[in-house]
Design an enzyme around this catalytic site. Structure first.
Site, mmCIF file in Angstrom:
data_model
loop_
_atom_site.group_PDB
_atom_site.id
_atom_site.type_symbol
_atom_site.label_atom_id
_atom_site.label_comp_id
_atom_site.label_asym_id
_atom_site.label_seq_id
_atom_site.Cartn_x
_atom_site.Cartn_y
_atom_site.Cartn_z
ATOM 1 N N ASP A 1 0.794 -1.090 0.009
ATOM 2 C CA ASP A 1 0.077 -0.028 -0.057
ATOM 3 C C ASP A 1 0.916 1.236 0.056
ATOM 4 O O ASP A 1 2.114 1.381 0.872
ATOM 5 C CB ASP A 1 -0.938 -0.158 1.270
ATOM 6 C CG ASP A 1 -1.941 0.952 1.194
ATOM 7 O OD1 ASP A 1 -3.029 0.568 1.051
ATOM 8 O OD2 ASP A 1 -2.002 2.159 1.043
ATOM 9 N N GLY B 1 -15.579 3.433 3.596
ATOM 10 C CA GLY B 1 -14.217 4.204 3.235
ATOM 11 C C GLY B 1 -13.716 3.826 1.985
ATOM 12 O O GLY B 1 -12.611 3.901 1.743
ATOM 13 N N GLN B 2 -14.419 2.948 1.079
ATOM 14 C CA GLN B 2 -13.666 2.418 -0.235
ATOM 15 C C GLN B 2 -13.443 3.696 -0.977
ATOM 16 O O GLN B 2 -14.257 4.609 -1.427
ATOM 17 C CB GLN B 2 -14.406 1.585 -0.787
ATOM 18 C CG GLN B 2 -14.054 0.875 -2.114
ATOM 19 C CD GLN B 2 -14.840 -0.351 -2.706
ATOM 20 O OE1 GLN B 2 -15.982 -0.459 -2.376
ATOM 21 N NE2 GLN B 2 -14.229 -0.909 -3.916
ATOM 22 N N HIS C 1 -9.852 -5.195 -3.456
ATOM 23 C CA HIS C 1 -8.682 -5.309 -2.785
ATOM 24 C C HIS C 1 -8.886 -5.756 -1.331
ATOM 25 O O HIS C 1 -9.523 -5.220 -0.790
ATOM 26 C CB HIS C 1 -7.815 -3.747 -2.812
ATOM 27 C CG HIS C 1 -8.417 -2.766 -2.633
ATOM 28 N ND1 HIS C 1 -9.370 -2.050 -3.289
ATOM 29 C CD2 HIS C 1 -8.529 -2.089 -1.408
ATOM 30 C CE1 HIS C 1 -9.833 -1.058 -2.784
ATOM 31 N NE2 HIS C 1 -9.165 -1.071 -1.519
HETATM 32 P P1 5GP Z 1 -9.757 1.564 0.114
HETATM 33 O O1 5GP Z 1 -9.892 2.617 0.818
HETATM 34 O O2 5GP Z 1 -10.500 1.602 -1.306
HETATM 35 O O3 5GP Z 1 -10.217 0.393 1.007
HETATM 36 O O4 5GP Z 1 -8.158 1.329 -0.058
HETATM 37 C C1 5GP Z 1 -7.470 2.003 -1.146
HETATM 38 C C2 5GP Z 1 -5.928 1.740 -0.925
HETATM 39 O O5 5GP Z 1 -4.968 1.871 -1.687
HETATM 40 C C3 5GP Z 1 -5.312 2.697 0.051
HETATM 41 O O6 5GP Z 1 -4.881 2.326 1.554
HETATM 42 C C4 5GP Z 1 -4.445 3.542 -0.432
HETATM 43 O O7 5GP Z 1 -3.416 3.977 0.322
HETATM 44 C C5 5GP Z 1 -4.005 2.644 -1.676
HETATM 45 N N1 5GP Z 1 -3.738 3.424 -2.751
HETATM 46 C C6 5GP Z 1 -4.158 4.357 -3.268
HETATM 47 N N2 5GP Z 1 -3.421 4.627 -4.440
HETATM 48 C C7 5GP Z 1 -2.523 3.985 -4.598
HETATM 49 C C8 5GP Z 1 -1.443 3.633 -5.334
HETATM 50 O O8 5GP Z 1 -1.281 4.589 -6.534
HETATM 51 N N3 5GP Z 1 -0.658 2.880 -5.274
HETATM 52 C C9 5GP Z 1 -0.732 1.940 -4.192
HETATM 53 N N4 5GP Z 1 0.422 0.973 -4.097
HETATM 54 N N5 5GP Z 1 -1.461 1.896 -3.334
HETATM 55 C C10 5GP Z 1 -2.397 2.866 -3.374
#
Ligand code: 5GP
Ligand code: ZN
Length: 114
Positions: A30, A93-94, A100
């Site tokens: 992440d 919070g997606q 993922h």
């Molecule tokens: P969500 O909030 O959708 O459950 O998680 C998205 C995750 O993707 C977050 O923890 C965020 O830090 C990660 N993330 C967002 N953009 C990028 C990116 O460009 N590269 C990587 N490796 N992680 C990312």
């Protein structure tokens, strides 16, 4: 899918610190880690949210969860413990709409989550 960040990471178009990949699954660090281990385990095929899963995805979901457990084992956090999370839609919070599995570990965590 065009304009999907995690499709672009899965295809190699956007770089990431990849820790595992095969024909179906990619796992990478992440970019904004919330724990000493914070890895995202992602299907290469685009699925927007858990709400979009079908029976055809059952095998794939097993591969994602077993891969998270294997990476936890590789990192030496399997017996201390770790957390695996799919966030779905606004209240969870997606922010990236390509499913993922967050693998978080290396520190103790609270329950219930915020
Ligand atoms: P969500 O909030 O959708 O459950 O998680 C998205 C995750 O993707 C977050 O923890 C965020 O830090 C990660 N993330 C967002 N953009 C990028 C990116 O460009 N590269 C990587 N490796 N992680 C990312
Ligand atoms: Zn995608």
């Amino acid at each position: 899918m065009a304009n999907c960040l995690f499709c672009k990471i899965a295809s190699g178009e956007i770089p990431a610190k990849i820790v595992y990949q095969d024909d179906h699954v990619v796992a990478f660090e992440d970019i904004n880690p919330q724990a000493p281990t914070h890895i995202l385990v992602v299907p290469k095929r685009h699925i927007a949210t858990l709400n979009d899963l079908t029976h055809d995805d059952d095998q794939l979901l097993g591969e994602l969860t077993r891969r998270a457990a294997a990476i936890a084992r590789d990192r030496g956090i399997e017996s201390g413990g770790y957390r695996t999370v799919f966030n779905t839609n606004r209240d969870a919070g997606q922010t990236v709409f390509h499913i993922h599995l967050h693998l978080l570990g290396g520190r103790s965590m609270q329950w219930p989550p915020g």
